[in-house]
Scaffold this active site. Structure first.
Site, PDB file in Angstrom:
ATOM      1  N   LYS A 171       0.854  -1.188   0.000  1.00 30.11           N
ATOM      2  CA  LYS A 171       0.000   0.000   0.000  1.00 30.11           C
ATOM      3  C   LYS A 171       0.886   1.232   0.000  1.00 30.11           C
ATOM      4  O   LYS A 171       1.512   1.567   1.005  1.00 30.11           O
ATOM      5  CB  LYS A 171      -0.931   0.048   1.218  1.00 30.11           C
ATOM      6  CG  LYS A 171      -2.037   1.116   1.044  1.00 30.11           C
ATOM      7  CD  LYS A 171      -2.500   1.741   2.337  1.00 30.11           C
ATOM      8  CE  LYS A 171      -1.614   2.869   2.787  1.00 30.11           C
ATOM      9  NZ  LYS A 171      -1.686   4.078   1.904  1.00 30.11           N
ATOM     10  N   GLY A 202      -5.118   3.612  -1.267  1.00 28.18           N
ATOM     11  CA  GLY A 202      -6.083   4.223  -0.373  1.00 28.18           C
ATOM     12  C   GLY A 202      -5.394   4.902   0.785  1.00 28.18           C
ATOM     13  O   GLY A 202      -4.182   4.751   0.988  1.00 28.18           O
ATOM     14  N   GLY A 204      -4.075   5.823   4.532  1.00 28.20           N
ATOM     15  CA  GLY A 204      -3.567   5.004   5.622  1.00 28.20           C
ATOM     16  C   GLY A 204      -4.571   4.817   6.736  1.00 28.20           C
ATOM     17  O   GLY A 204      -4.653   3.739   7.345  1.00 28.20           O
ATOM     18  N   GLY A 208      -5.162   1.261   5.034  1.00 30.53           N
ATOM     19  CA  GLY A 208      -3.909   0.894   5.698  1.00 30.53           C
ATOM     20  C   GLY A 208      -4.145   0.307   7.071  1.00 30.53           C
ATOM     21  O   GLY A 208      -3.513  -0.678   7.467  1.00 30.53           O
ATOM     22  N   GLU A 246      10.427   1.724  10.213  1.00 37.03           N
ATOM     23  CA  GLU A 246      11.471   2.720   9.929  1.00 37.03           C
ATOM     24  C   GLU A 246      10.777   4.065  10.018  1.00 37.03           C
ATOM     25  O   GLU A 246       9.986   4.430   9.156  1.00 37.03           O
ATOM     26  CB  GLU A 246      12.087   2.470   8.551  1.00 37.03           C
ATOM     27  CG  GLU A 246      13.416   3.177   8.342  1.00 37.03           C
ATOM     28  CD  GLU A 246      13.258   4.557   7.733  1.00 37.03           C
ATOM     29  OE1 GLU A 246      13.420   5.552   8.508  1.00 37.03           O
ATOM     30  OE2 GLU A 246      12.991   4.656   6.538  1.00 37.03           O
ATOM     31  N   CYS A 280      14.356  11.278   6.110  1.00 37.01           N
ATOM     32  CA  CYS A 280      14.408  10.914   7.533  1.00 37.01           C
ATOM     33  C   CYS A 280      15.838  10.917   8.062  1.00 37.01           C
ATOM     34  O   CYS A 280      16.065  11.078   9.262  1.00 37.01           O
ATOM     35  CB  CYS A 280      13.756   9.556   7.758  1.00 37.01           C
ATOM     36  SG  CYS A 280      14.483   8.215   6.803  1.00 37.01           S
ATOM     37  N   GLU A 380      11.137  16.359  14.246  1.00 42.41           N
ATOM     38  CA  GLU A 380      11.525  16.219  12.846  1.00 42.41           C
ATOM     39  C   GLU A 380      10.781  17.263  12.021  1.00 42.41           C
ATOM     40  O   GLU A 380       9.552  17.294  12.000  1.00 42.41           O
ATOM     41  CB  GLU A 380      11.195  14.811  12.354  1.00 42.41           C
ATOM     42  CG  GLU A 380      11.682  14.530  10.953  1.00 42.41           C
ATOM     43  CD  GLU A 380      11.449  13.088  10.538  1.00 42.41           C
ATOM     44  OE1 GLU A 380      12.345  12.481   9.953  1.00 42.41           O
ATOM     45  OE2 GLU A 380      10.346  12.574  10.824  1.00 42.41           O
TER      46      GLU A 380
END
Length: 478
Positions: A171, A202, A204, A208, A246, A280, A380
């Site tokens: 996905k 679709g 999340g 998801g 991750e 990231c 972040e």
């Protein structure tokens, strides 16, 4: 306009059960450039059923057969390199030079790494006393990927899963699905059994979440924000489904006093701004000794101001738009909060001029004197924003670097590489670059703390998709 009306389930393109169609926009212009269907619960059930049926077939294939499939995917990516790169530029705004060298170049390197690894597989079974230890495929893999590196993150999951003998249900992010359709065309031609790979689309929060919570999934491999990663882990825990996560990063780049600051600052700025800062692994906190601090701040501001912002299809552009208006607004808000907390704006910022009139652009931004505990230094940002912090000695630098809930990557600069390694080993992070060393696509990649669970790439990445079975043999009777 690119219009997709089907999903990929059980080895063929299939009409979705839902009538919902989702637009895909170009973040540089705001124009709709394509549409894809949203999968419904029935589509998800079909995809998982197909993957479950394919599992014993694909698990029983020989290693040479799996290698042949991975090589076909690798060759297909290489053959459509420029087409894929241009599609990524259109749907997520990566400058064309980044799309071609990194967005498509990096997954090719990852595939090459697995092909090399599988060319000399580890001896099996491993003998431990009177036991034989076998590595078995974990089962059906649910792979959920983000928008910032849509093909690289997909390949980082698909390649080891297929190598291990696991079928995949992928996905992709709803923001960048178009490139994944092209990848699926390549996989369709690679020779997998029906159901060995499946594509559903679709949001999340809907499809998801259903995918993660389905009891027929054996492993969820997710890349995305830490907030979403927590939700994935919680949903998977209900079935005791294994997860590989991750997640985010807020990585520190320590310039030791003996470093070549001219080079270190220039490379550090470029690293932070890679992919318009939507990475990231961005070294977004630069730590500089007080003896060289003001000079480093000045250099960073000069280098940052030289980054050309504009149309990502222009060969001269170094910073494209952010992926969405929401992402742009979040970045600007964090910068404003940092200034309110006492950070000094060196260049860029929310009031910067000269940006394109359309699109989700942010000026290259450098802030100095960022308080280590401030939100700007802790969260972040995911945009072209560099925070510079002073330190008085190495112990303080390590404390500042480790004062983070994240632990994905880091950097250390020194005239003495071994001195840099000694500092790197004190950092609570999964990966550290010494003096700007290049990314290694076969070394383990992953993080500590809120940066996730598990590792990607190389033999450590392959191990995430395997279970261990110990077979005890009776010891000879005397």
């Amino acid at each position: 306009m690119i219009t997709h009306d089907t999903l990929y389930i059980g080895g063929s393109w299939a009409s979705p059960s839902s009538d919902e169609r989702r637009p895909v926009t170009n973040p540089a212009t705001g124009a709709v450039i394509g549409t894809v269907p949203d999968a419904g619960p029935a589509d998800l059930a079909r995809a998982l059923s197909a993957a479950r049926a394919a599992f014993p077939v694909w698990a029983a294939t020989s290693l040479p057969e799996r290698v042949a499939v991975l090589r076909a995917i690798r060759d297909g990516l290489a053959a459509r390199h420029d087409e894929l790169a241009d599609l990524i530029t259109a749907e997520m705004g990566a400058p064309r030079r980044v799309s071609r060298s990194l967005q498509v170049g990096l997954p090719l390197q990852v595939l090459d790494g697995y092909l090399s690894l599988l060319a000399e597989p580890a001896a099996e079974p491993e003998l431990i006393g009177h036991s034989r230890v076998y590595r078995q495929p974990v089962g059906v893999v649910a792979a959920i990927t983000p928008w910032n590196y849509p093909i690289h993150q997909a390949i980082a999951k698909i390649a080891p899963a297929l190598a291990a003998g696991c079928p995949v249900v992928l996905k992709p992010s709803e923001l960048t699905p178009l490139s994944t359709y092209l990848l699926t065309e390549i996989i369709d031609a690679a020779g997998l059994p029906p159901g060995g790979f499946n594509l559903i689309c679709g949001p999340g929060a809907a499809i998801g979440a259903e995918l993660v919570a389905d009891p027929t999934v054996d492993l969820v491999s997710f890349t995305g924000s830490t907030r979403a990663g927590r939700q994935v882990a919680a949903a998977a825990a209900g079935q005791l489904t294994r997860v590989a996560l991750e997640l985010g990063g807020k990585s520190a780049n320590i310039l030791l006093p003996d470093a070549d600051h001219r080079v270190a600052v220039k490379v550090g700025v470029a690293n932070c701004f890679l992919n318009t800062g939507q990475t990231c692994t961005a070294l977004s906190r630069m730590l500089v000794h007080t003896s060289a601090y003001e000079e480093a701040v000045e250099r960073a501001g000069e280098y940052a101001a030289g980054f050309t912002v504009g149309d990502p299809t222009d060969p001269g552009t170094r910073l494209g738009p952010l992926v969405s208006a929401a992402q742009r607004d979040r970045v600007q808000s964090l910068v404003q909060q940092g200034i309110a907390a006492g950070a000094r704006l060196v260049t860029g910022g929310p009031a910067a001029t000269g940006l394109p009139e359309t699109g989700h652009y942010v000026a290259p931004t450098v802030l100095a004197d960022v308080p280590p505990g401030s939100e700007l230094a802790q969260e972040e940002v995911f945009g072209p924003v560099l925070s510079i912090l002073p330190y008085r000695d190495v112990d303080e630098a390590v404390r500042i670097a480790n004062h983070s809930r994240y632990g994905l990557t880091g950097g250390v600069w020194s005239a003495d590489p071994e001195r840099a390694v000694a500092v790197a080993r004190r950092l609570r992070t999964g990966q550290v670059d010494i003096n700007g060393a290049a990314f290694n696509p076969v070394a383990p990649f992953g993080g500590y703390g809120d940066s996730g669970l598990g590792r990607e790439h190389g033999r450590y990445g392959l191990a995430e998709y395997q279970e261990l079975t110990s077979v005890q043999l009776p010891e000879p009777r005397s």
